[in-house]
Design a protein around this motif. Structure first.
Motif, PDB file in Angstrom:
ATOM      1  N   ASN A  41       0.889  -1.284   0.300  1.00  0.00           N
ATOM      2  CA  ASN A  41       0.008   0.043   0.106  1.00  0.00           C
ATOM      3  C   ASN A  41       0.797   1.301  -0.056  1.00  0.00           C
ATOM      4  OD1 ASN A  41      -2.352  -1.390  -0.124  1.00  0.00           O
ATOM      5  ND2 ASN A  41      -2.790  -1.342   1.854  1.00  0.00           N
ATOM      6  N   GLY A  79     -16.577  11.825   0.108  1.00  0.00           N
ATOM      7  CA  GLY A  79     -15.233  11.222   0.183  1.00  0.00           C
ATOM      8  C   GLY A  79     -14.759  11.191   1.539  1.00  0.00           C
ATOM      9  N   SER A  82      -8.102  10.460   4.221  1.00  0.00           N
ATOM     10  CA  SER A  82      -7.171   9.953   5.138  1.00  0.00           C
ATOM     11  C   SER A  82      -5.927  10.119   5.202  1.00  0.00           C
ATOM     12  CB  SER A  82      -7.176   8.000   4.759  1.00  0.00           C
ATOM     13  OG  SER A  82      -6.738   8.076   3.321  1.00  0.00           O
ATOM     14  N   LYS A  99      -5.118  11.948  -0.041  1.00  0.00           N
ATOM     15  CA  LYS A  99      -5.550  10.393  -0.334  1.00  0.00           C
ATOM     16  C   LYS A  99      -6.986  10.509   0.119  1.00  0.00           C
ATOM     17  CE  LYS A  99      -3.889   5.671   0.408  1.00  0.00           C
ATOM     18  NZ  LYS A  99      -2.945   4.821   0.744  1.00  0.00           N
ATOM     19  N   THR A 101     -10.991   8.234  -0.206  1.00  0.00           N
ATOM     20  CA  THR A 101     -11.641   7.092  -0.486  1.00  0.00           C
ATOM     21  C   THR A 101     -13.077   7.584  -0.991  1.00  0.00           C
ATOM     22  OG1 THR A 101     -10.422   5.663   0.883  1.00  0.00           O
ATOM     23  CG2 THR A 101     -12.233   4.690   0.046  1.00  0.00           C
ATOM     24  N   SER A 103     -16.992   5.748  -3.084  1.00  0.00           N
ATOM     25  CA  SER A 103     -17.683   4.510  -3.032  1.00  0.00           C
ATOM     26  C   SER A 103     -17.955   4.395  -4.977  1.00  0.00           C
ATOM     27  CB  SER A 103     -18.738   4.252  -2.680  1.00  0.00           C
ATOM     28  OG  SER A 103     -19.719   5.219  -2.708  1.00  0.00           O
ATOM     29  N   ASN A 108     -14.994   0.539  -2.689  1.00  0.00           N
ATOM     30  CA  ASN A 108     -14.382   1.687  -2.586  1.00  0.00           C
ATOM     31  C   ASN A 108     -13.371   1.789  -3.759  1.00  0.00           C
ATOM     32  OD1 ASN A 108     -15.851   2.641  -0.432  1.00  0.00           O
ATOM     33  ND2 ASN A 108     -14.488   1.388   0.974  1.00  0.00           N
ATOM     34  N   VAL A 110      -9.798   4.117  -3.693  1.00  0.00           N
ATOM     35  CA  VAL A 110      -8.831   4.865  -3.142  1.00  0.00           C
ATOM     36  C   VAL A 110      -8.335   5.685  -4.156  1.00  0.00           C
ATOM     37  CG1 VAL A 110      -7.051   4.869  -1.473  1.00  0.00           C
ATOM     38  CG2 VAL A 110      -8.894   3.162  -1.289  1.00  0.00           C
ATOM     39  N   ASN A 128      -6.091   1.879  -5.035  1.00  0.00           N
ATOM     40  CA  ASN A 128      -6.846   0.692  -4.986  1.00  0.00           C
ATOM     41  C   ASN A 128      -8.348   0.899  -5.233  1.00  0.00           C
ATOM     42  OD1 ASN A 128      -6.942  -1.906  -4.167  1.00  0.00           O
ATOM     43  ND2 ASN A 128      -6.135  -1.372  -2.105  1.00  0.00           N
ATOM     44  N   ASN A 129      -8.837  -0.209  -5.799  1.00  0.00           N
ATOM     45  CA  ASN A 129     -10.165  -0.334  -6.250  1.00  0.00           C
ATOM     46  C   ASN A 129     -10.605  -1.630  -6.343  1.00  0.00           C
ATOM     47  OD1 ASN A 129     -10.710  -1.132  -9.354  1.00  0.00           O
ATOM     48  ND2 ASN A 129      -8.516  -0.322  -9.363  1.00  0.00           N
ATOM     49  N   GLY A 186     -14.641  11.792  -5.371  1.00  0.00           N
ATOM     50  CA  GLY A 186     -13.196  11.890  -4.585  1.00  0.00           C
ATOM     51  C   GLY A 186     -12.491  12.957  -4.916  1.00  0.00           C
TER      52      GLY A 186
END
Length: 198
Positions: A41, A79, A82, A99, A101, A103, A108, A110, A128-129, A186
């Motif tokens: 990550n 969103g 983070s 950063k 996240t 939906s 999610n 990211v 990420n997804n 996002g």
């Protein structure tokens, strides 16, 4: 048919033993993989950070504590904020990277969203997804929209939290409207967080 107490006790004991063994195995698996997952990550985040800036040789010191106003502003746009990074080039602050996240259609998404000091988007990169291969992944892979611009590239140069709307000033990828809306949420969240800094 009457079930005897010994039978119930035996079944309950067996199920409890199985549950304990499974819990132990899951715990051990987590211990063995947690560091590796964290490293992956971190690497994905670093790669995404490099993609959302136009200047070379940037540094990305993280914001140690994110103000609640920024978190709230991002939440209002759909969103979850983070992490926040200052984008520095040659010792000067040239923007920020958020950063976030949001939906999508299958879960999610990211992403890292770069925003310059004029509060304009400099880039969007997915960390990420869970989007569907061949459909939502078209957005994630930056495939061209009907206007011919990459699904992620179309956000570059845009500003104004909450002003980005699919089918108004953001083109949806054919068959992947929900994924496009997720990324748009996002980006709006990142812009809102950037505006809340001032």
């Amino acid at each position: 048919m009457k079930i005897e107490g010994k039978f119930i006790f035996k079944v309950a004991g067996t199920l409890t033993a199985i549950s304990l063994v499974v819990a132990l195995l899951l715990g051990l698996t987590n211990m063995l993989t947690a560091d590796k997952i964290a490293a992956i990550n971190k690497q994905k985040t670093e790669e995404a950070l490099a993609k959302v800036v136009s200047a070379a040789d940037c540094e990305f010191p993280p914001m140690e504590e994110i103000p609640q106003a920024m978190i709230d502003a991002a939440n209002e746009q759909g969103g979850k904020l983070s992490e926040v990074y200052e984008v520095q080039s040659g010792g000067d602050t040239i923007g920020y990277a958020f950063k976030v996240t949001a939906s999508g259609s299958q879960g999610n998404i990211v992403m890292i969203v770069g925003v310059d000091t004029d509060l304009t988007v400099t880039g969007v990169s997915i960390v990420n997804n869970s989007e569907t291969k061949g459909i939502g992944s078209k957005v994630i892979d930056n495939e061209a929209t009907s206007a011919g611009t990459g699904a992620l590239d179309q956000f570059v140069g845009k500003s104004g939290a909450g002003t980005l709307v699919v089918k108004q000033n953001i083109d949806a990828v054919t068959g992947a409207t929900v994924s496009t809306k997720g990324v748009t949420k996002g980006v709006n969240a990142a812009l809102a967080a950037a505006e809340a800094m001032n």
